[in-house]
Design a protein around this motif. Structure first.
Motif, PDB file in Angstrom:
ATOM      1  N   VAL A 105       0.846  -1.190   0.000  1.00 53.38           N
ATOM      2  CA  VAL A 105       0.000   0.000   0.000  1.00 53.38           C
ATOM      3  C   VAL A 105       0.886   1.246   0.000  1.00 53.38           C
ATOM      4  O   VAL A 105       1.874   1.312   0.743  1.00 53.38           O
ATOM      5  CB  VAL A 105      -0.915   0.017   1.241  1.00 53.38           C
ATOM      6  CG1 VAL A 105      -1.533   1.402   1.468  1.00 53.38           C
ATOM      7  CG2 VAL A 105      -2.004  -1.030   1.108  1.00 53.38           C
ATOM      8  N   VAL A 106       0.518   2.202  -0.849  1.00 53.65           N
ATOM      9  CA  VAL A 106       1.134   3.529  -0.814  1.00 53.65           C
ATOM     10  C   VAL A 106      -0.001   4.526  -0.607  1.00 53.65           C
ATOM     11  O   VAL A 106      -0.860   4.698  -1.486  1.00 53.65           O
ATOM     12  CB  VAL A 106       1.906   3.847  -2.106  1.00 53.65           C
ATOM     13  CG1 VAL A 106       2.533   5.246  -2.011  1.00 53.65           C
ATOM     14  CG2 VAL A 106       2.990   2.802  -2.352  1.00 53.65           C
ATOM     15  N   HIS A 148       7.351  17.414  -6.971  1.00 54.06           N
ATOM     16  CA  HIS A 148       7.400  16.319  -6.000  1.00 54.06           C
ATOM     17  C   HIS A 148       6.957  14.986  -6.603  1.00 54.06           C
ATOM     18  O   HIS A 148       7.039  13.952  -5.927  1.00 54.06           O
ATOM     19  CB  HIS A 148       6.524  16.657  -4.797  1.00 54.06           C
ATOM     20  CG  HIS A 148       6.901  17.939  -4.128  1.00 54.06           C
ATOM     21  ND1 HIS A 148       7.972  18.040  -3.262  1.00 54.06           N
ATOM     22  CD2 HIS A 148       6.381  19.189  -4.206  1.00 54.06           C
ATOM     23  CE1 HIS A 148       8.077  19.291  -2.833  1.00 54.06           C
ATOM     24  NE2 HIS A 148       7.126  20.000  -3.388  1.00 54.06           N
ATOM     25  N   TRP A 149       6.494  15.003  -7.841  1.00 62.28           N
ATOM     26  CA  TRP A 149       5.996  13.778  -8.467  1.00 62.28           C
ATOM     27  C   TRP A 149       7.045  12.661  -8.519  1.00 62.28           C
ATOM     28  O   TRP A 149       6.707  11.494  -8.266  1.00 62.28           O
ATOM     29  CB  TRP A 149       5.452  14.094  -9.861  1.00 62.28           C
ATOM     30  CG  TRP A 149       4.936  12.924 -10.613  1.00 62.28           C
ATOM     31  CD1 TRP A 149       5.428  12.399 -11.769  1.00 62.28           C
ATOM     32  CD2 TRP A 149       3.808  12.092 -10.274  1.00 62.28           C
ATOM     33  NE1 TRP A 149       4.697  11.312 -12.175  1.00 62.28           N
ATOM     34  CE2 TRP A 149       3.695  11.110 -11.275  1.00 62.28           C
ATOM     35  CE3 TRP A 149       2.903  12.102  -9.218  1.00 62.28           C
ATOM     36  CZ2 TRP A 149       2.700  10.131 -11.244  1.00 62.28           C
ATOM     37  CZ3 TRP A 149       1.907  11.127  -9.183  1.00 62.28           C
ATOM     38  CH2 TRP A 149       1.817  10.166 -10.192  1.00 62.28           C
ATOM     39  N   PRO A 150       8.320  12.935  -8.832  1.00 64.73           N
ATOM     40  CA  PRO A 150       9.311  11.845  -8.839  1.00 64.73           C
ATOM     41  C   PRO A 150       9.415  11.112  -7.504  1.00 64.73           C
ATOM     42  O   PRO A 150       9.644   9.896  -7.478  1.00 64.73           O
ATOM     43  CB  PRO A 150      10.620  12.552  -9.200  1.00 64.73           C
ATOM     44  CG  PRO A 150      10.188  13.736 -10.000  1.00 64.73           C
ATOM     45  CD  PRO A 150       8.913  14.186  -9.339  1.00 64.73           C
ATOM     46  N   ALA A 151       9.233  11.816  -6.389  1.00 63.10           N
ATOM     47  CA  ALA A 151       9.291  11.160  -5.081  1.00 63.10           C
ATOM     48  C   ALA A 151       8.112  10.215  -4.901  1.00 63.10           C
ATOM     49  O   ALA A 151       8.246   9.151  -4.267  1.00 63.10           O
ATOM     50  CB  ALA A 151       9.300  12.199  -3.965  1.00 63.10           C
ATOM     51  N   VAL A 152       6.954  10.578  -5.461  1.00 64.00           N
ATOM     52  CA  VAL A 152       5.793   9.700  -5.397  1.00 64.00           C
ATOM     53  C   VAL A 152       6.037   8.454  -6.224  1.00 64.00           C
ATOM     54  O   VAL A 152       5.776   7.316  -5.788  1.00 64.00           O
ATOM     55  CB  VAL A 152       4.529  10.444  -5.864  1.00 64.00           C
ATOM     56  CG1 VAL A 152       3.336   9.504  -5.907  1.00 64.00           C
ATOM     57  CG2 VAL A 152       4.251  11.633  -4.958  1.00 64.00           C
ATOM     58  N   SER A 181       7.228   6.350   6.230  1.00 64.84           N
ATOM     59  CA  SER A 181       6.653   7.497   5.540  1.00 64.84           C
ATOM     60  C   SER A 181       7.737   8.337   4.891  1.00 64.84           C
ATOM     61  O   SER A 181       8.910   8.299   5.288  1.00 64.84           O
ATOM     62  CB  SER A 181       5.834   8.363   6.506  1.00 64.84           C
ATOM     63  OG  SER A 181       6.661   8.918   7.507  1.00 64.84           O
ATOM     64  N   THR A 182       7.315   9.081   3.874  1.00 62.10           N
ATOM     65  CA  THR A 182       8.146  10.092   3.232  1.00 62.10           C
ATOM     66  C   THR A 182       7.412  11.411   3.364  1.00 62.10           C
ATOM     67  O   THR A 182       6.273  11.538   2.891  1.00 62.10           O
ATOM     68  CB  THR A 182       8.373   9.773   1.742  1.00 62.10           C
ATOM     69  OG1 THR A 182       9.072   8.530   1.620  1.00 62.10           O
ATOM     70  CG2 THR A 182       9.182  10.875   1.070  1.00 62.10           C
ATOM     71  N   LEU A 183       8.021  12.394   4.017  1.00 58.63           N
ATOM     72  CA  LEU A 183       7.421  13.705   4.206  1.00 58.63           C
ATOM     73  C   LEU A 183       8.133  14.687   3.285  1.00 58.63           C
ATOM     74  O   LEU A 183       9.358  14.823   3.332  1.00 58.63           O
ATOM     75  CB  LEU A 183       7.536  14.146   5.662  1.00 58.63           C
ATOM     76  CG  LEU A 183       6.949  13.171   6.695  1.00 58.63           C
ATOM     77  CD1 LEU A 183       7.098  13.731   8.107  1.00 58.63           C
ATOM     78  CD2 LEU A 183       5.488  12.869   6.390  1.00 58.63           C
ATOM     79  N   HIS A 230       3.475   2.246   3.048  1.00 55.80           N
ATOM     80  CA  HIS A 230       4.305   3.455   3.001  1.00 55.80           C
ATOM     81  C   HIS A 230       3.390   4.650   2.774  1.00 55.80           C
ATOM     82  O   HIS A 230       2.510   4.624   1.917  1.00 55.80           O
ATOM     83  CB  HIS A 230       5.331   3.369   1.866  1.00 55.80           C
ATOM     84  CG  HIS A 230       6.414   4.390   1.968  1.00 55.80           C
ATOM     85  ND1 HIS A 230       7.653   4.103   2.501  1.00 55.80           N
ATOM     86  CD2 HIS A 230       6.461   5.701   1.623  1.00 55.80           C
ATOM     87  CE1 HIS A 230       8.408   5.188   2.475  1.00 55.80           C
ATOM     88  NE2 HIS A 230       7.708   6.178   1.939  1.00 55.80           N
ATOM     89  N   LEU A 231       3.584   5.693   3.556  1.00 53.59           N
ATOM     90  CA  LEU A 231       2.802   6.914   3.445  1.00 53.59           C
ATOM     91  C   LEU A 231       3.666   8.027   2.865  1.00 53.59           C
ATOM     92  O   LEU A 231       4.867   8.114   3.167  1.00 53.59           O
ATOM     93  CB  LEU A 231       2.262   7.351   4.810  1.00 53.59           C
ATOM     94  CG  LEU A 231       1.060   6.590   5.394  1.00 53.59           C
ATOM     95  CD1 LEU A 231       1.409   5.146   5.736  1.00 53.59           C
ATOM     96  CD2 LEU A 231       0.548   7.303   6.648  1.00 53.59           C
TER      97      LEU A 231
END
Length: 249
Positions: free
Chosen positions: A142-143, A239-243, A221-223, A199-200
């Motif tokens: 899950v993301v 920020h899309w590449p991090a997603v 998580s990634t903030l 992962h959130l």
């Protein structure tokens, strides 16, 4: 009336652009369950690894999958086969949404589609957390993107103009068993092994679902510094590449 902040204005503009991009192309849809709303759209190559993308909208009936189509197209361009479902959002009958997602899970298994991850945004993030934490369904990765992960806090903070309370139809004190079945934070306490597959991703500047919803949740998580609520689903966002990286893990 209070003037919107710069972040709130940026979120509104991003959502408006996503909607504008999404409504101009309507892919063919396929029925996956008995409910009238139980339809899905598919993007990408049939032999690509699959992800399920569950849209948000604070569980409101009037917010459908249109704004998630640009996200689905971007994921397909990145090499994924994307399943974008619609599902019921009925105030006072929250389990219709989870019934639809359970039906989708069965449909995809019957079609032989091996799902790499369930990805959800906002309210959809809450629902994919539910999908990953309930023991009755097979384990999945899950993301959750800017998820509503703590229903009790969401009700107390009146997030989305009482969106969670309106969807469930009661306060936590009035319907404790319903919250126990649906609240990701309550489910996480009973499914510690499943947390390893979760992962959130959340923007620190989110003005719609506060980052504290993710910070308190007991999973990786990634903030994202400087990211707002829609940056995590907007392919135009820096920020899309991090997603994409989080989904590809």
């Amino acid at each position: 009336m209070r003037e919107p902040t710069a972040i709130e204005t940026a979120e509104d503009e991003s959502l408006a652009q996503l909607l504008d991009d999404g409504i101009h192309e309507t892919p063919s849809s396929h029925r996956y369950g008995p409910a009238a709303d139980a339809v899905l759209e598919r993007y990408g190559a049939d032999d690509a690894p699959a992800v399920v993308l569950v849209h948000g909208g604070y569980f409101r009936p009037g917010v459908d999958r249109a704004h998630a189509r640009p996200t689905a197209r971007a994921l397909a361009a990145a090499g994924w086969q994307v399943v974008l479902p619609e599902y019921r959002r009925i105030p006072g009958a929250p389990c219709t949404a989870t019934e639809d997602l359970a039906a989708l899970d069965a449909y995809l298994a019957g079609e032989g589609i091996d799902v790499h991850a369930w990805v959800g945004h906002s309210a959809g993030g809450a629902l994919v957390l539910w999908r990953g934490l309930v023991p009755e369904l097979p384990p999945v990765h899950v993301v959750a993107l800017a998820p509503v992960a703590d229903f009790a806090a969401a009700v107390a903070d009146r997030l989305g103009d009482d969106a969670v309370r309106d969807w469930i139809g009661h306060d936590p004190q009035e319907a404790p068993m319903t919250y126990r079945r649906l609240d990701p934070t309550a489910l996480a306490a009973r499914a510690p092994d499943a947390l390893q597959r979760i992962h959130l991703v959340h923007g620190r500047d989110d003005a719609t679902v506060p980052v504290s919803q993710t910070e308190r949740f007991p999973a990786a998580s990634t903030l994202l510094a400087g990211a707002h609520h829609f940056d995590v689903i907007d392919p135009r966002s820096p920020h899309w590449p991090a997603v994409l990286a989080a989904i590809s893990r």
